[in-house]
Design an enzyme around this catalytic site. Structure first.
Site, PDB file in Angstrom:
ATOM      1  N   LYS B  47      10.233  15.128   5.142  1.00 43.44           N
ATOM      2  CA  LYS B  47       8.893  14.623   4.833  1.00 43.44           C
ATOM      3  C   LYS B  47       8.979  13.091   4.946  1.00 43.44           C
ATOM      4  O   LYS B  47      10.038  12.510   4.718  1.00 43.44           O
ATOM      5  CB  LYS B  47       8.589  14.996   3.384  1.00 43.44           C
ATOM      6  CG  LYS B  47       7.153  14.855   2.965  1.00 43.44           C
ATOM      7  CD  LYS B  47       6.450  16.174   3.028  1.00 43.44           C
ATOM      8  CE  LYS B  47       5.195  16.153   2.176  1.00 43.44           C
ATOM      9  NZ  LYS B  47       4.392  17.342   2.340  1.00 43.44           N
ATOM     10  N   ASN B  71      -5.026  17.418   9.010  1.00 39.22           N
ATOM     11  CA  ASN B  71      -4.509  17.168   7.677  1.00 39.22           C
ATOM     12  C   ASN B  71      -4.763  15.734   7.250  1.00 39.22           C
ATOM     13  O   ASN B  71      -4.764  14.819   8.067  1.00 39.22           O
ATOM     14  CB  ASN B  71      -3.017  17.503   7.596  1.00 39.22           C
ATOM     15  CG  ASN B  71      -2.127  16.293   7.804  1.00 39.22           C
ATOM     16  OD1 ASN B  71      -1.930  15.462   6.918  1.00 39.22           O
ATOM     17  ND2 ASN B  71      -1.608  16.146   9.000  1.00 39.22           N
ATOM     18  N   MET B  73      -3.105  14.635   4.110  1.00 35.09           N
ATOM     19  CA  MET B  73      -2.334  14.807   2.872  1.00 35.09           C
ATOM     20  C   MET B  73      -2.213  13.475   2.130  1.00 35.09           C
ATOM     21  O   MET B  73      -2.130  13.449   0.916  1.00 35.09           O
ATOM     22  CB  MET B  73      -0.922  15.341   3.174  1.00 35.09           C
ATOM     23  CG  MET B  73      -0.857  16.678   3.863  1.00 35.09           C
ATOM     24  SD  MET B  73      -0.924  18.117   2.774  1.00 35.09           S
ATOM     25  CE  MET B  73       0.204  17.741   1.490  1.00 35.09           C
ATOM     26  N   GLY B  74      -2.162  12.376   2.914  1.00 33.68           N
ATOM     27  CA  GLY B  74      -2.059  11.067   2.276  1.00 33.68           C
ATOM     28  C   GLY B  74      -0.617  10.651   2.020  1.00 33.68           C
ATOM     29  O   GLY B  74      -0.333   9.812   1.163  1.00 33.68           O
ATOM     30  N   CYS B 131       0.908   4.453   9.632  1.00 35.68           N
ATOM     31  CA  CYS B 131       0.432   4.075   8.312  1.00 35.68           C
ATOM     32  C   CYS B 131      -0.174   2.686   8.429  1.00 35.68           C
ATOM     33  O   CYS B 131       0.259   1.902   9.259  1.00 35.68           O
ATOM     34  CB  CYS B 131       1.565   4.107   7.304  1.00 35.68           C
ATOM     35  SG  CYS B 131       3.091   3.456   7.953  1.00 35.68           S
ATOM     36  N   THR B 193      -0.183  12.646  14.856  1.00 32.94           N
ATOM     37  CA  THR B 193      -1.461  13.384  14.939  1.00 32.94           C
ATOM     38  C   THR B 193      -2.575  12.551  15.573  1.00 32.94           C
ATOM     39  O   THR B 193      -2.501  11.325  15.622  1.00 32.94           O
ATOM     40  CB  THR B 193      -1.918  13.829  13.546  1.00 32.94           C
ATOM     41  OG1 THR B 193      -1.986  12.671  12.694  1.00 32.94           O
ATOM     42  CG2 THR B 193      -0.946  14.836  12.946  1.00 32.94           C
ATOM     43  N   GLY B 217      -1.046  20.521  16.321  1.00 26.95           N
ATOM     44  CA  GLY B 217      -1.039  21.900  16.809  1.00 26.95           C
ATOM     45  C   GLY B 217      -1.482  22.010  18.250  1.00 26.95           C
ATOM     46  O   GLY B 217      -1.729  21.005  18.927  1.00 26.95           O
ATOM     47  N   GLY B 270       5.990  21.732  14.371  1.00 19.77           N
ATOM     48  CA  GLY B 270       5.426  21.604  13.030  1.00 19.77           C
ATOM     49  C   GLY B 270       4.382  22.665  12.751  1.00 19.77           C
ATOM     50  O   GLY B 270       4.637  23.665  12.099  1.00 19.77           O
TER      51      GLY B 270
END
Lengths: 289, 313
Positions: B47, B71, B73-74, B131, B193, B217, B270
């Site tokens: 992660k 996603n 998730m942050g 980020c 992503t 995906g 993933g």
């Protein structure tokens, strides 16, 4: 397949103080769901000013395939569950699921269903769904709670003529004491059971798994961990190498015996590996939403 | 029939096969990472870890769109100090190559997290540049200068190989790859992503708490493949020895082979863990072997970059 279904609330039952059951119209889900599975509930109405919509995991307490509806039983604990409690019939909640590995069909006849507090929730779905046990199955429900007004579903079970043994820690209803001790006493009195189905606080489940092992009774238990994605990808609900949202929430006793995290460790909101006590008893946790 | 040799080497780190676990999928604990390795992955990426713990965004954090996932998730993670224990545990139990994914909002954070993860014992680092830079609206990986500074800062502080993971949310991914290479990255992974949106029409509002999220995906595979090819062409043109790891929508052996032919030395998987379960790693390696046998290839090296010549024509 639709990912998110906005489902209309068609019935609300006040089960106990601060605990309500919501029946939702959810045709497809009602056909697919098995007791022991859970859904992610998206709450976006009746929010306080500045409160953001939030999604919380909830066990299914009821599955009605004929009516095409499912139920969740919600204890009001924090801002999100408070918002759920403000909902009326005709309001909507977002539902996605069903997720997880539910209860497997029980082989034997005499089944002990043992529930502590809100742990009764998935157990009600099990009891009401006779697909999971044989026609001549004999269920005895052991219902435990700290006190009388935290007992769940007793009236309902009584009306159905289901054999019930109640225990409260403070003695305000039923036998005074811990439901696990009550069950153990039954075993010591030579009562035989073919399978145990349980849900509740993890220390309670751990004791039952040990008892089941000693008395050689198969046991299926529904566990809880911090759920974020619900579909097995983020890893936050891990117990050792297993995911509560995919391989669980229902686990067999044989599996649980091998898991060193069982009864001891969980991941918190950041994914940090901590003691279960720290994760589930801190003021900010998944159960206080 | 002889099994083809699927082993590969990236920046001197050996992998038993070229199908790795992508960052962000399950890689939170030693038992989960070990489970993925036992399921057949050639290596695992953790992660994405930061210096201090992060809770991430409150749910909803994911939404399924067709075979893909958006996603937001942050970047939740336990922070480097806490995560070290998981790495150490994993290293005691297996000899699996562990790639530590790290991120930060400043060079300083990247540097310190890198040092921490290296001391934990990871074999390689993967820098997650998707980020935001703390002083800018841009992601670090959207700016060649930020990219250069971060990669250089990490390069100066660690001895283990560095992979820089690039975001596709840029006009020219080669420009960013160039900056990372000039700063001293040992390898490049592409792509992270694709910025995406899902609107819940019943409410007329975005569904994810963070509003926007990252699409992963199968839907992004053609984009990922194009990015890998563009980077590979650049690397080839300059004769650099920079391996590329392809990531984005790989679901089966044919997908992996496309990426090898586009210039990738390895792939990461993933989202396909949801689509095919954890046996996806074993399935993909078997599917790669079947293709290689049919075509008479005995080593992965024979396929890498095979289609690039045709792309130059």
């Amino acid at each position: 397949m639709c990912f998110l279904k906005h489902s209309k609330i068609v019935n609300i039952i006040q089960e106990a103080e601060g605990i309500k059951t919501f029946w939702l119209e959810c045709r497809e889900l009602a056909q697919k769901a098995i007791p022991g599975q859970f859904v992610m509930v998206y709450v976006y109405d009746h929010l306080a000013p500045n409160q953001k919509p939030e999604e919380v995991p909830m066990s299914l307490s009821g599955i009605n395939r004929q009516e095409g509806s499912i139920s969740i039983t919600v204890a009001e604990r924090g801002p999100t569950t408070k918002a759920i409690h403000q909902h009326k019939c005709g309001d909507y909640l977002g539902i996605r699921g069903p997720y997880g590995h539910g209860f497997e069909p029980v082989q034997g006849k005499k089944i002990a269903v043992i529930g502590g507090g809100v742990g009764m929730t998935p157990l009600l779905a099990f009891i009401e769904n006779s697909e999971l046990y044989s026609n001549d199955g004999e269920i005895t429900v052991f219902v435990g709670a700290p006190t009388k007004n935290r007992l769940l579903f007793c009236n309902q079970l009584e009306k159905k003529g289901i054999s019930m043994i109640i225990a409260t820690e403070d003695g305000s209803a039923g036998i005074q004491g811990n439901i696990v001790d009550v069950f153990l006493n039954k075993l010591r009195e030579n009562e035989k059971y073919d399978e145990i189905i349980t849900c509740g606080p993890e220390p309670m489940i751990k004791k039952l798994v040990e008892i089941a092992d000693k008395y050689e009774i198969p046991i299926q238990a529904s566990l809880e961990r911090w759920i974020k994605c619900g579909i097995g990808i983020c890893g936050h609900c891990a117990i050792n190498g297993l995911r509560v949202c995919v391989e669980g929430p229902v686990f067999k006793g044989e599996t649980l015996k091998q898991l060193s995290d069982f009864g001891g460790f969980a991941l918190d909101e950041t994914g940090a590996y901590k003691s279960i006590h720290e994760v589930f008893n801190s003021s900010k946790n998944n159960k206080n939403k | 029939m002889n099994q083809p040799d699927l082993s590969i080497e990236i920046a001197k780190v050996k992998f038993r096969n070229p199908v790795l676990l992508a960052a962000g999928i399950l890689g939170l604990t030693a038992p989960l990472l070990k489970r993925v390795f036992d399921a057949g992955a050639g290596g695992v990426i953790t992660k994405s870890i930061s210096l201090t713990p992060r809770s991430g965004h409150s749910p909803p954090v994911i939404v399924e769109v067709g075979k893909g996932l958006i996603n937001a998730m942050g970047l939740p993670n336990p922070g480097c100090e806490a995560f070290k224990t998981q790495i150490q545990k994993l290293k005691k139990e297996t000899n699996i190559p562990i790639i530590g994914s790290i991120f930060g909002f400043t060079e300083e954070e990247f540097k310190n997290t890198a040092i921490c993860m290296e001391s934990a014992g990871v074999d390689m680092l993967e820098l997650n540049l998707s980020c935001p830079n703390v002083n800018s609206k841009k992601l670090i990986g959207q700016d060649p200068n930020f990219t250069f500074q971060v990669v250089k800062a990490v390069r100066e502080k660690v001895n283990i190989p560095i992979i820089t993971k690039l975001t596709p949310n840029v006009t020219d991914i080669v420009e960013i790859a160039k900056a990372a290479i000039e700063a001293g990255t040992d390898a490049i992974s592409a792509i992270n992503t694709v910025k995406a949106l899902y609107i819940d029409i019943e409410r007329g509002a975005p569904y994810l708490t963070n509003k926007f999220g990252g699409l992963s995906g199968p839907p992004i595979k053609p984009i990922a493949l194009r990015c890998v090819a563009e980077i590979a062409l650049y690397v080839k043109k300059h004769n650099y020895k920079i391996p590329i790891i392809g990531v984005g929508g790989i679901e089966n052996g044919n997908d992996a082979i496309e990426f090898f032919m586009a210039g990738a030395s390895a792939v990461q998987v993933g989202t396909a863990v949801i689509l095919r379960g954890l046996s996806v790693f074993k399935n993909i390696t078997e599917e790669i072997s079947t293709f290689m046998n049919r075509k008479g290839y005995t080593q992965i090296n024979e396929i890498i970059g095979l289609a690039l010549e045709k792309l130059i024509e």
